[in-house]
Design a protein around this motif. Structure first.
Motif, PDB file in Angstrom:
ATOM      1  N   LEU A  87      -5.865   2.620  -1.128  1.00 31.50           N
ATOM      2  CA  LEU A  87      -5.493   1.945  -2.189  1.00 31.50           C
ATOM      3  C   LEU A  87      -5.295   3.009  -3.493  1.00 31.50           C
ATOM      4  N   ALA A  88      -4.318   3.374  -3.588  1.00 27.32           N
ATOM      5  CA  ALA A  88      -3.825   4.530  -4.381  1.00 27.32           C
ATOM      6  C   ALA A  88      -3.664   4.089  -5.868  1.00 27.32           C
TER       7      ALA A  88
ATOM      8  N   LEU B  32       0.904  -1.118   0.009  1.00 33.54           N
ATOM      9  CA  LEU B  32       0.145  -0.034   0.116  1.00 33.54           C
ATOM     10  C   LEU B  32       0.812   1.273   0.157  1.00 33.54           C
ATOM     11  N   LYS B  33       1.823   1.397   0.576  1.00 39.69           N
ATOM     12  CA  LYS B  33       2.827   2.348   0.717  1.00 39.69           C
ATOM     13  C   LYS B  33       3.403   2.754  -0.559  1.00 39.69           C
ATOM     14  N   GLU B  34       3.899   1.774  -1.100  1.00 40.29           N
ATOM     15  CA  GLU B  34       4.384   1.846  -2.543  1.00 40.29           C
ATOM     16  C   GLU B  34       3.638   2.458  -3.454  1.00 40.29           C
ATOM     17  N   LYS B  35       2.263   2.281  -3.394  1.00 39.05           N
ATOM     18  CA  LYS B  35       1.255   2.702  -4.260  1.00 39.05           C
ATOM     19  C   LYS B  35       1.060   4.158  -4.009  1.00 39.05           C
ATOM     20  N   ILE B  36       1.267   4.498  -2.781  1.00 45.39           N
ATOM     21  CA  ILE B  36       0.982   6.006  -2.438  1.00 45.39           C
ATOM     22  C   ILE B  36       2.175   6.667  -2.771  1.00 45.39           C
ATOM     23  N   VAL B  37       3.485   6.096  -2.607  1.00 46.92           N
ATOM     24  CA  VAL B  37       4.582   6.982  -3.198  1.00 46.92           C
ATOM     25  C   VAL B  37       4.471   7.204  -4.589  1.00 46.92           C
ATOM     26  N   ARG B  38       4.092   6.027  -5.311  1.00 50.03           N
ATOM     27  CA  ARG B  38       3.885   6.056  -6.832  1.00 50.03           C
ATOM     28  C   ARG B  38       3.179   7.075  -7.219  1.00 50.03           C
TER      29      ARG B  38
ATOM     30  N   VAL C 129     -12.578   7.651  -2.726  1.00 49.82           N
ATOM     31  CA  VAL C 129     -11.205   6.932  -2.708  1.00 49.82           C
ATOM     32  C   VAL C 129     -11.388   5.618  -2.129  1.00 49.82           C
ATOM     33  N   LYS C 130     -10.811   4.443  -2.792  1.00 47.23           N
ATOM     34  CA  LYS C 130     -10.812   3.238  -2.290  1.00 47.23           C
ATOM     35  C   LYS C 130      -9.952   2.952  -1.092  1.00 47.23           C
ATOM     36  N   MET C 131     -10.425   2.598   0.185  1.00 41.55           N
ATOM     37  CA  MET C 131      -9.588   2.215   1.332  1.00 41.55           C
ATOM     38  C   MET C 131     -10.147   0.624   1.803  1.00 41.55           C
TER      39      MET C 131
ATOM     40  N   LEU D 236      -5.107   9.174  -7.566  1.00 43.61           N
ATOM     41  CA  LEU D 236      -5.117   9.883  -6.296  1.00 43.61           C
ATOM     42  C   LEU D 236      -4.726  11.339  -6.319  1.00 43.61           C
ATOM     43  N   SER D 237      -3.636  11.401  -6.867  1.00 45.10           N
ATOM     44  CA  SER D 237      -3.095  12.752  -6.816  1.00 45.10           C
ATOM     45  C   SER D 237      -3.623  13.849  -7.681  1.00 45.10           C
TER      46      SER D 237
END
Length: 422
Positions: free
Chosen positions: A85-86, A35-41, A146-148, A90-91
């Motif tokens: 779930l980014a 999940l972190k990698e998706k947000i950072v991406r 937003v999907k969570m 998201l941005s």
């Protein structure tokens, strides 16, 4: 100057226990990445800091050198909930260059918050614990779609979708031919959505079927003869898919796992093994887990009703027909073990014997199915972990040993409540 984001844990992170004893919620994997990698991406130009429960701080600093943990730099920060779930939208929905303070919410949950001074100092003072909506009090609210995720089974449900999405992201930056590893003569490819990374080896008689979704095989992974992989599926770096294994759709494995038998719609974190015959379905398995030969789980009740799952002392109706096993890090099952639909096994537990264990097994449990469980002592658990990790040439650090001891204390009340000797 690059903008700042902080990926944070909110008060629902404990709904993912036992999977979140040894990790923040955003380190859970869904699809190919966490999940972190998706947000950072989603925010590629941002300075990233991480927020977690205080007992995880030292471990997160150890595993994320150079990253600020429970510290926020600058005078403005975008806080993003680690349960998001980014994807690429998201941005756009939550811009990092938001000019004014704002609280982005969905169904009463904090999705993100753009915070500047003096509000930022108030949030900084709360970073030793999980954050709640009250910590962002006073910010104007903006409702967003937003999907969570809220429970482990939500992630299992979403895994197939995100295998496909993560594949598309990887493919967009992929250079050169799609098959960089070695495909031996006699491998059968059905469809074209296959990525095989450098050093991977796929042996004769293997069937890779991508008609339902892509198959990604990581660096230095091995797929042995007569195995079948049906996409969407991900075989992580350094993992082995054993002879005759049946890997069905919506499955994520690895890295550095050894798997055999039948696996369907499941997520297995790194350094865990299910090497032999047996069925694993609709399950979420932590790291450093070993499922003994012919371990099986049920993922469907005989009456086809919805599955109820214990999260701590509370039983939750998932509303789903298919829910399998949730097993925390460093737990083990012996040969011929059986797990009922929706069973939860805590961390550092050992299950053996005939019959079904309870649908909820506390962390640091030792015992046979159908019998009274006793406490698996902390010193023994640490000793086993040290030996298991050494087999993969990984040392158990002093920071990790301290983490084991903290989790043992955290879970003592749970064992006491169930009448286990301390």
């Amino acid at each position: 100057m690059a903008p700042n984001i902080c990926i944070f844990e909110d008060d629902r992170c404990t709904q993912f226990l036992p999977l979140t004893y040894f990790r923040p919620v955003y380190n859970l994997r869904c699809g190919i990445t966490s999940l972190k990698e998706k947000i950072v991406r989603s925010y590629p130009k941002a300075n990233v800091s991480l927020h977690c429960r205080s007992y995880l701080e030292d471990y997160m600093r150890l595993r994320n050198p150079g990253v600020h943990v429970n510290e926020v730099q600058g005078d403005r920060c975008l806080f993003v909930n680690g349960r998001v779930l980014a994807d690429s939208s998201l941005s756009k929905i939550i811009p990092i260059n938001q000019k004014s303070d704002a609280l982005f919410v969905h169904d009463g949950q904090v999705v993100a918050a753009s915070v500047s001074m003096p509000h930022l100092n108030k949030v900084r003072a709360k970073l030793s614990s999980h954050l709640t909506i009250a910590d962002f009090e006073g910010l104007p609210k903006i409702e967003v779609e937003v999907k969570m995720v809220s429970y482990p089974w939500n992630i299992v449900q979403e895994n197939g979708t995100w295998l496909k999405k993560d594949y598309e992201v990887i493919l967009s930056s992929w250079k050169g031919k799609k098959i960089k590893g070695k495909l031996h003569k006699g491998v059968h490819l059905v469809g074209k959505d296959v990525l095989i990374e450098e050093g991977a080896s796929v042996k004769p008689g293997v069937v890779i079927d991508t008609e339902g979704g892509p198959v990604i095989i990581g660096k230095n992974a091995k797929v042995f003869p007569q195995a079948t992989i049906i996409g969407p599926a991900y075989i992580g770096d350094g993992s082995w898919v054993k002879v005759g294994a049946q890997i069905y759709e919506n499955t994520t494995i690895g890295p550095v796992c050894k798997v055999g038998g039948e696996i369907e719609e499941s997520i297995i974190h790194g350094y865990s093994n299910k090497q032999h015959a047996g069925f694993l379905g609709h399950s979420y398995i932590g790291s450093w887990v070993n499922l003994g030969a012919d371990t099986n789980n049920s993922d469907l009740k005989n009456n086809y009703g919805t599955v109820k799952v214990y999260i701590g002392a509370e039983q939750i109706d998932t509303g789903l027909q298919f829910v399998g096993l949730t097993m925390g890090d460093h737990s083990k099952s012996a040969i011929n073990s059986m797990f009922n639909t929706g069973t939860v096994v805590g961390v550092c537990s050992n299950i053996f014997g005939f019959g079904f264990p309870p649908k909820y097994v506390p962390s640091f449990s030792w015992g046979a199915a159908g019998e009274t469980f006793t406490t698996f002592s902390m010193e023994k658990a640490i000793g086993v972990a040290r030996r298991v990790m050494a087999r993969r040439k990984i040392d158990l650090t002093a920071v990790e040993e301290k983490l084991f001891r903290n989790i043992f204390e955290q879970t003592s009340e749970d064992r006491k409540r169930r009448g286990m000797p301390l």
